[in-house]
Design a protein around this motif. Structure first.
Motif, short mmCIF file in Angstrom:
data_model
loop_
_atom_site.label_atom_id
_atom_site.label_comp_id
_atom_site.label_asym_id
_atom_site.label_seq_id
_atom_site.Cartn_x
_atom_site.Cartn_y
_atom_site.Cartn_z
N GLY A 150 -2.09 11.48 2.85
CA GLY A 150 -1.55 11.77 4.03
C GLY A 150 -1.74 11.61 5.63
O GLY A 150 -0.87 10.64 6.23
N PRO A 151 -3.11 11.33 5.64
CA PRO A 151 -3.01 11.04 7.52
C PRO A 151 -2.86 9.34 7.03
O PRO A 151 -2.01 8.96 8.15
N ALA A 152 -3.47 9.07 6.13
CA ALA A 152 -3.57 7.37 6.15
C ALA A 152 -1.74 6.97 6.34
O ALA A 152 -1.01 5.88 6.74
N TRP A 153 -1.27 7.71 5.03
CA TRP A 153 0.95 7.17 5.29
C TRP A 153 1.07 8.26 6.21
O TRP A 153 1.95 7.18 6.93
N VAL A 154 1.07 8.63 7.99
CA VAL A 154 1.82 9.11 8.02
C VAL A 154 1.08 8.34 9.24
O VAL A 154 2.43 7.95 10.08
N ALA A 155 0.16 7.91 8.96
CA ALA A 155 -0.47 6.63 10.39
C ALA A 155 0.61 5.19 10.48
O ALA A 155 1.22 4.94 10.77
N ILE A 156 0.55 5.07 9.10
CA ILE A 156 1.64 3.97 8.48
C ILE A 156 2.81 3.87 9.36
O ILE A 156 3.07 2.84 9.47
N ARG A 157 3.22 5.29 8.71
CA ARG A 157 4.72 5.26 8.58
C ARG A 157 5.39 5.27 10.28
O ARG A 157 6.10 5.01 10.89
N GLN A 158 4.86 6.14 11.08
CA GLN A 158 4.92 6.52 12.17
C GLN A 158 4.53 5.75 13.58
O GLN A 158 5.10 5.51 14.43
N ASP A 159 3.51 5.56 12.87
CA ASP A 159 1.98 5.01 14.46
C ASP A 159 2.44 3.13 14.46
O ASP A 159 2.17 2.35 15.49
N LEU A 192 1.06 -1.66 -0.06
CA LEU A 192 0.14 0.06 0.23
C LEU A 192 0.74 0.98 0.14
O LEU A 192 0.87 2.16 -0.88
N LEU A 193 2.13 1.08 1.56
CA LEU A 193 3.26 2.16 0.72
C LEU A 193 3.00 3.09 -0.88
O LEU A 193 3.62 3.98 -0.99
N ASP A 194 4.13 1.77 -1.09
CA ASP A 194 4.12 1.84 -2.82
C ASP A 194 3.15 2.39 -3.88
O ASP A 194 3.77 3.13 -4.40
#
Length: 659
Positions: free
Chosen positions: A617-626, A596-598
């Motif tokens: 952006g919100p989902a991308w931040v949640a996956i990368r940081q949380d 999904l990130l790709d």
């Protein structure tokens, strides 16, 4: 009829016309000896006569005279002295080359494509850039009826083919290339703009020299005024000098000072000249400062007119020349601010009026309608007279050489470029101190580029507002693209915008997670039922998660029937799961999350940033940081190898929203 100027026509007042029976002079004239010449009178009011009879291939002369006349005529594309001279040079080189061949084409119908190919190859070996220009000019000439109707169709097809662009020579590793700004080493001159520090030092030096020239001439004018008012009030030295200045003002001639060696080339005579007149050595700093303040190129500065109009003593209006804008689009009316008294070195209008003041004495004798008028030594110019007042750019823009590099080299205080480190790696040596820096390369082009860059920055990068004397494509291609100052500024602005967007996405994720139960739960350990039970998940729910019965698009949902925010059945999209307290992520979900990130990264390259960040952006931040931050690098590496090809991103997209 002799009416002229604004208001000379109107209802009942027709435009002025020549007398009945007027016949304009023919541009092609035949000499008494049978030769042909073409008279040129350009839109810049400069003239020249092109002697076609001096070229080889006499059988070509009538057709050549016709095409030169049409190409440089009122409807042609070569309507300035410089453009017509350049076009004539291209034509002359072609005809002279053909005439020097062992079997030259004596008539136009004998011309073959091989002749043109040989000319192109010859010019490419000598000067690649000029070769392309010569063939482009030949293409335009052969498209005119006088040549087109007399050459074969094969020649016309050959001349219309696409020409390869000249390539820059390969960079060498010589010392000359390592020091591009050192004069005389044969290295390529810089064309990019100046850094902020370099531009500040350059403008300070230009203003200092302009102030010195201004004070010098004003001091001479003040002494002359006091001498004419009351010579007895002066001491002996000032009285003698005042008498000399009075004769200079009345005659325009500069005598040899009594104490100097009687020679027209003595330096004392040059120093005396500067009391009332500008000289050629004064022009570089004055013209470059004019270019910087007005944000125009050097060609425009050379042709500034004397005629102007004051607008309530706040601004000055004048018509300037901007070449290479197309037929009948060279003239532009500009308005330059005068500024406060004493600030003439900082405002284009005030500096223009100052230059009118400093050149008034010399222009009285030259009679030029252009701004720049200076004194020069007539003997040094080969005129056989001691004094000559002339407009250096009235006959041609290249008639007088203005060398900014010579101005820099002759300054008592050196003007240095920013120090450069020797390498770009982590072991780069520290920059040299300014005293050991290289001389600053100064040119009108670099000044123009620097001012274009600064104006674009002031406009926030908005090209329609920043485009002043050029179109937006020309502004970007020739001035902004590749400039280190604008590149660094754009990277800084883009970096700040990305940081702001990421912060906004992070805040949106935190707000959504707080409202929906605190965000996803992550189980970094083994994805088995006992581990889930220990974390507080019921046995039945844990079994369903292990069997994959509760999986959504990329995670698992422990209670689909009761959303933490609404208490009802979940109706949000799968991307909103990353903010929900019912969301559970185990090690088994990692491959799909990485896929999904790709997919989100690919979608980021397809969508504008202002669209991508609010949507993904919100989902991308949640996956990368949380989520990913809670797994080990080894777990992420194993999951990377098991990524599925389909990221299932279409599950949350409407078909009409796909890029």
């Amino acid at each position: 009829m002799n009416r002229q100027g604004r208001g000379s026509t109107g209802p009942g007042r027709p435009s002025a016309l020549p007398d009945h029976g007027y016949e304009p002079p023919a541009p092609v004239r035949e000499l008494p000896d049978g030769g042909l010449v073409v008279a040129f009178h350009g839109d810049d009011d400069r003239r020249r006569v092109f002697n076609v009879s001096r070229l080889p291939l006499p059988g070509w002369h009538p057709a050549l005279a016709a095409v030169v006349s049409e190409r440089t005529g009122p409807g042609g594309g070569l309507r300035t002295f410089a453009a017509a001279t350049t076009g004539w040079g291209s034509l002359s080189r072609l005809v002279k080359f053909l005439g020097a061949l062992p079997e030259p084409p004596a008539t136009l119908d004998q011309l073959t494509p091989s002749h043109l190919q040989a000319f192109h190859d010859h010019r490419t070996r000598a000067t690649p850039v000029t070769a392309l220009r010569d063939m482009s000019e030949a293409r335009l000439l052969f498209a005119l009826p006088a040549l087109r109707d007399q050459v074969s169709a094969e020649v016309l097809d050959h001349i219309q083919r696409r020409l390869p662009s000249p390539r820059e020579p390969e960079p060498s590793t010589t010392v000359a290339d390592a020091e591009p700004s050192r004069p005389g080493n044969g290295a390529k001159r810089l064309t990019s703009g100046y850094s902020d520090g370099e531009l500040a030092r350059l403008l300070a030096a230009l203003r200092a020299d302009a102030a010195r020239i201004r004070d010098r001439i004003r001091a001479g004018e003040d002494l002359l005024r006091r001498y004419q008012s009351d010579p007895l009030a002066l001491d002996d030295n000032d009285r003698d000098l005042g008498g000399v200045l009075e004769r200079m003002a009345a005659t325009g001639q500069v005598p040899t000072p009594p104490a100097a060696r009687p020679s027209p080339f003595c330096p004392e005579r040059q120093e005396l000249t500067g009391q009332l007149f500008l000289t050629l050595r004064d022009l570089p700093p004055l013209m470059m400062l004019t270019a910087a303040l007005s944000e125009r190129n050097g060609e425009t500065m050379k042709e500034l007119p004397v005629r102007h109009r004051l607008l309530e003593d706040r601004a000055v209006e004048l018509v300037i020349v901007k070449r290479r804008r197309g037929t009948r689009r060279w003239f532009e009316t500009v308005t330059w601010e005068i500024g406060a008294p004493g600030r003439e070195l900082h405002n284009p209008g005030g500096f223009y009026l100052l230059m009118l003041e400093l050149t008034a004495r010399s222009r009285q004798w030259s009679g030029s309608p252009l701004l720049w008028s200076v004194w020069r030594n007539g003997y040094g110019a080969g005129l056989g007279v001691p004094d000559n007042h002339f407009a250096p750019f009235q006959d041609s823009l290249s008639s007088s050489s203005i060398l900014p590099t010579a101005w820099v080299a002759n300054r008592p205080r050196p003007l240095l470029a920013d120090p450069q480190s020797t390498t770009d790696g982590p072991d780069a040596t520290p920059p040299t101190i300014p005293a050991q820096g290289l001389p600053l390369q100064v040119s009108f082009n670099r000044i123009k580029t620097s001012m274009e860059v600064r104006r674009t920055k002031r406009m926030g990068g908005h090209l329609p507002s920043a485009a002043k004397s050029n179109s937006m494509p020309v502004l970007f291609r020739n001035y902004l693209s590749g400039d280190p100052v604008i590149t660094a500024w754009a990277e800084e602005v883009l970096g700040e915008a990305l940081v702001d967007a990421e912060q906004a996405a992070r805040q949106a994720h935190e707000r959504a997670a707080k409202a929906a139960g605190g965000g996803p739960r992550v189980l970094p350990g083994p994805a088995d039922a006992p581990t889930m039970v220990e974390s507080g998940i019921g046995p039945e729910t844990a079994r369903q998660i292990v069997d994959g019965e509760l999986d959504t698009g990329w995670t698992a949902c422990v209670d689909h029937d009761q959303h933490p925010l609404t208490g009802k059945t979940c109706q949000v999209t799968f991307l909103d799961c990353f903010h929900c307290g019912n969301c559970l992520v185990t090690r088994d979900h990692l491959p799909r999350l990485l896929a999904l990130l790709d997919a989100l990264s690919q979608r980021r390259r397809e969508l504008p940033e202002e669209v991508w960040w609010p949507r993904y952006g919100p989902a991308w931040v949640a996956i990368r940081q949380d989520i990913l931050a809670k797994f080990t690098p080894a777990e992420l590496q194993r999951a990377q190898a098991d990524k599925p090809h389909d990221a299932l991103l279409d599950l949350i997209e409407n078909p009409w929203e796909l890029p």
